[in-house]
Design a protein around this motif. Structure first.
Motif, short mmCIF file in Angstrom:
data_model
loop_
_atom_site.label_atom_id
_atom_site.label_comp_id
_atom_site.label_asym_id
_atom_site.label_seq_id
_atom_site.Cartn_x
_atom_site.Cartn_y
_atom_site.Cartn_z
N LYS A 228 -36.76 -35.51 1.99
CA LYS A 228 -36.95 -34.35 2.92
C LYS A 228 -35.82 -34.09 4.06
O LYS A 228 -35.07 -33.11 4.25
N SER A 229 -35.23 -35.55 4.57
CA SER A 229 -34.30 -35.24 5.39
C SER A 229 -32.89 -34.81 4.72
O SER A 229 -31.94 -34.31 5.28
N THR A 230 -32.86 -35.21 3.53
CA THR A 230 -31.65 -35.07 2.62
C THR A 230 -31.54 -33.40 2.54
O THR A 230 -30.55 -32.66 2.66
N PRO B 224 -32.89 -34.27 15.60
CA PRO B 224 -32.69 -35.29 14.25
C PRO B 224 -33.93 -36.50 14.34
O PRO B 224 -34.83 -36.42 15.29
N GLN B 225 -34.08 -36.96 13.29
CA GLN B 225 -34.77 -38.07 13.38
C GLN B 225 -34.00 -38.98 14.23
O GLN B 225 -32.73 -39.03 13.79
N GLN B 226 -34.40 -39.78 15.23
CA GLN B 226 -33.56 -40.37 16.15
C GLN B 226 -32.49 -41.49 15.59
O GLN B 226 -32.69 -42.20 14.77
N LEU C 111 -36.76 -29.45 12.53
CA LEU C 111 -37.05 -30.53 13.27
C LEU C 111 -37.52 -31.68 12.14
O LEU C 111 -38.21 -31.42 11.46
N ASP C 112 -36.85 -32.70 12.48
CA ASP C 112 -36.96 -33.76 11.51
C ASP C 112 -38.26 -34.78 12.15
O ASP C 112 -37.71 -35.62 13.00
N GLU C 113 -39.18 -34.64 11.67
CA GLU C 113 -40.30 -35.65 12.18
C GLU C 113 -40.45 -35.64 13.79
O GLU C 113 -40.18 -36.49 14.37
MG LIG Z 1 -36.31 -38.44 6.94
#
Ligand SMILES: [Mg+2]
Ligand SMILES: Nc1ncnc2c1ncn2[C@@H]1O[C@H](COP(=O)(O)OP(=O)(O)OP(=O)(O)O)[C@@H](O)[C@H]1O
Lengths: 232, 278
Positions: free
Chosen positions: A42-44, A75-77, A157-159
């Motif tokens: 997902k983040s990729t 970002p995801q922190q 938005l990442d998580e």
């Molecule tokens: Mg991720």
């Protein structure tokens, strides 16, 4: 023309392909939720959308009216932020960075915008506080206010709700939904499939052969039923 | 004692030296915050060793203006280390260690082999720990240091908001179209300029202290980036001033004295920070 169109994209790193043949279109005002297991890519996928890395194959095309510096990103922190001495005001204002371009300092329009977005996210009372002393939920709202300064049209938005309590999570979803109602296009990663089908218009289920469906189609698909059934 | 300080200040070169010392302290503290926060403190340390190696080469081949050689080599290595540090943390670390220790050994070796100086260990000591007295700075040193310091401060002010954005959250900066790679490069280049300039004052082994201590002290006390930046700049300049005066009066080596004052200031800030948190 679509805001973003992704055609035949394969994601991965040197080690190999993680997900292949992603095809989707995101239009103005859409709310795309990306779900899937840890490590499914997902983040990729988001990093590929943002241009941090190139797809192994296929193309990501941005439609007209969306310039590179018009994306708001949460970002995801990262670990750097945790002990960074910065006030909430400084952080939100830094969202206007791209808008300011090469101009060294922020002008009054940008400051006004930062103030408005802080109000929108209910963090104006923290303006002078140190970011690292805020709770996780408050920090996320600050980062969302910053993302809003960067873009009025598209938020990625990442998580955004990871680590938030149920109340803060619900508030966060409400806030994002409200932005979407105001016309902001949303792309969000979430592990909460139920919330995804409640708020989103489209779902991307990430796995080795990802599935892109509208919310209704996803609810009725075998895959969707299976995942929705697992949740309480 | 005040009388003897006043006598010193009657000489213009004493005043110039002190002004340059304060300018160097100012510009090394400005980028210290970014280095500490980006976990790049080790790059500063590595670079100072590279600068030592380059200086050794410059003095062996008898360059009249050593900066011409030292500055480009240090800047080049800064870029190299930054690239390595970005890929994977561990390889970057190892790379910096290799380059810095290598440069140190190489520099000492060629100084030993080829130096025509009669006071070799004195020369080495000066390059490592700084001149025993700032009063031995030549007037070209003073002028060049002043120009470079002003340039560093100017770059910092012009790019202040960019540096903040890239330091706080590189991913976000990149996503919104800020050229993060470019600004990282700029930071690396400016850091190497700072290190080369500061070498005159405190010597290559002690530079890291000048860069890191004011930033760490300020981070104990202040809550905003602006606060930390301003506080560390003021602190660094005051410590440098106090250190230089002490070293003139007490006849102690200037670099080491300044660093001692910096450490004392850090301890005060540390305790104050703890007390404030109660
Ligand atoms: Mg991720
Ligand atoms: N920089 C990298 N180099 C090589 N492989 C990577 C890199 N980053 C992630 N991966 C691998 O790619 C896969 C997908 O990672 P990704 O971060 O996209 O997962 P994710 O879906 O966001 O998971 P999570 O829900 O835990 O955030 C994982 O197997 C991970 O190990």
């Amino acid at each position: 023309m679509a805001l973003i169109s992704v055609s035949n994209v394969s994601l991965g790193y040197d080690a190999g392909i993680i997900a292949k043949d992603i095809n989707l279109e995101i239009n103005n005002g859409d709310y795309l939720c990306i779900v899937g297991e840890n490590g499914s890519g997902k983040s990729t996928f988001i990093k590929t959308l943002l241009g941090f890395q190139r797809p192994l194959s296929g193309k990501v095309i941005f439609g007209e009216g969306l310039r590179k510096n018009e994306i708001g990103y949460l970002p995801q922190q990262t670990s750097v932020q945790k002990d960074f001495p910065a006030s909430v005001w400084e952080i939100v204002l830094s969202g206007c960075q791209a808008r300011a371009g090469l101009r060294p300092f922020y002008n009054s329009d940008e400051k006004k915008m930062a103030r408005e977005n802080m109000k929108r996210m209910n963090v104006e009372e923290f303006a002078g506080r140190c970011y690292r002393q805020l709770s996780g939920g408050q920090q996320q709202r600050v980062l969302l206010a910053r993302a809003l300064c960067a873009s009025r049209s598209l938020l990625i938005l990442d998580e955004p709700v990871s680590g938030l309590d149920p109340k803060a999570t619900a508030d966060m979803y409400e806030a994002i939904k409200k932005l979407n109602d105001e016309g902001v296009t949303i792309i969000m990663i979430s592990h909460d499939v139920n919330a995804a089908v409640r708020f989103a218009t489209h779902i991307l289920h990430m796995r080795s052969n990802p599935v892109f469906l509208t919310k209704e189609e996803y609810k009725n698909s075998d895959l969707g039923k299976c995942y929705l059934a697992v949740e309480p | 004692m005040t009388g003897s300080i006043a006598t010193y200040f009657e000489y213009p070169f004493v005043r110039y030296a002190i002004i340059v010392g304060m300018l160097i302290a100012l510009c090394s503290s400005l980028f210290g915050v970014t280095l500490v926060l980006k976990r790049f403190s080790f790059i500063g340390d590595g670079l100072s060793h590279v600068a030592f190696g380059a200086l050794a080469v410059a003095s062996v081949i008898n360059l009249t203006n050593q900066m011409i050689l030292v500055l480009p080599i240090t800047v080049g290595c800064a870029i190299l280390m930054l690239r390595a540090g970005q890929n994977t943390r561990i390889r970057g670390d190892a790379m910096v260690a290799m380059v810095s220790v290598g440069a140190l050994a190489f520099g000492y070796l060629i100084m030993n082999l080829f130096s025509t100086s009669t006071n070799l260990s004195g020369d080495v000591c000066t390059t490592l720990f700084g001149s025993t007295s700032i009063l031995t700075l030549t007037s070209e040193d003073v002028l060049l240091s002043a120009i470079l310091s002003v340039a560093v401060v100017a770059v910092f002010i012009i790019f202040y908001n960019k540096i903040f954005a890239v330091t706080f959250d590189e991913g976000f900066a990149k996503a919104t179209g800020t050229n993060a790679g470019g600004y990282n490069l700029l930071i690396a280049v400016v850091i190497s300029v700072v290190i080369v300039v500061a070498m005159n004052l405190v010597g290559s082994l002690l530079i890291s202290a000048l860069v890191v201590f004011p930033a760490l002290s300020a981070m104990r006390i202040c809550r905003s980036f602006k606060g930390v930046t301003v506080f560390s700049a003021v602190l660094s300049v005051s410590c440098a001033f106090a250190g230089m005066i002490t070293s003139i009066v007490a006849g102690t080596p200037v670099g080491a004295t300044i660093v001692m004052v910096d450490i004392a200031a850090f301890l005060v800030c540390f305790v104050t920070g703890l007390a404030a948190r109660r």
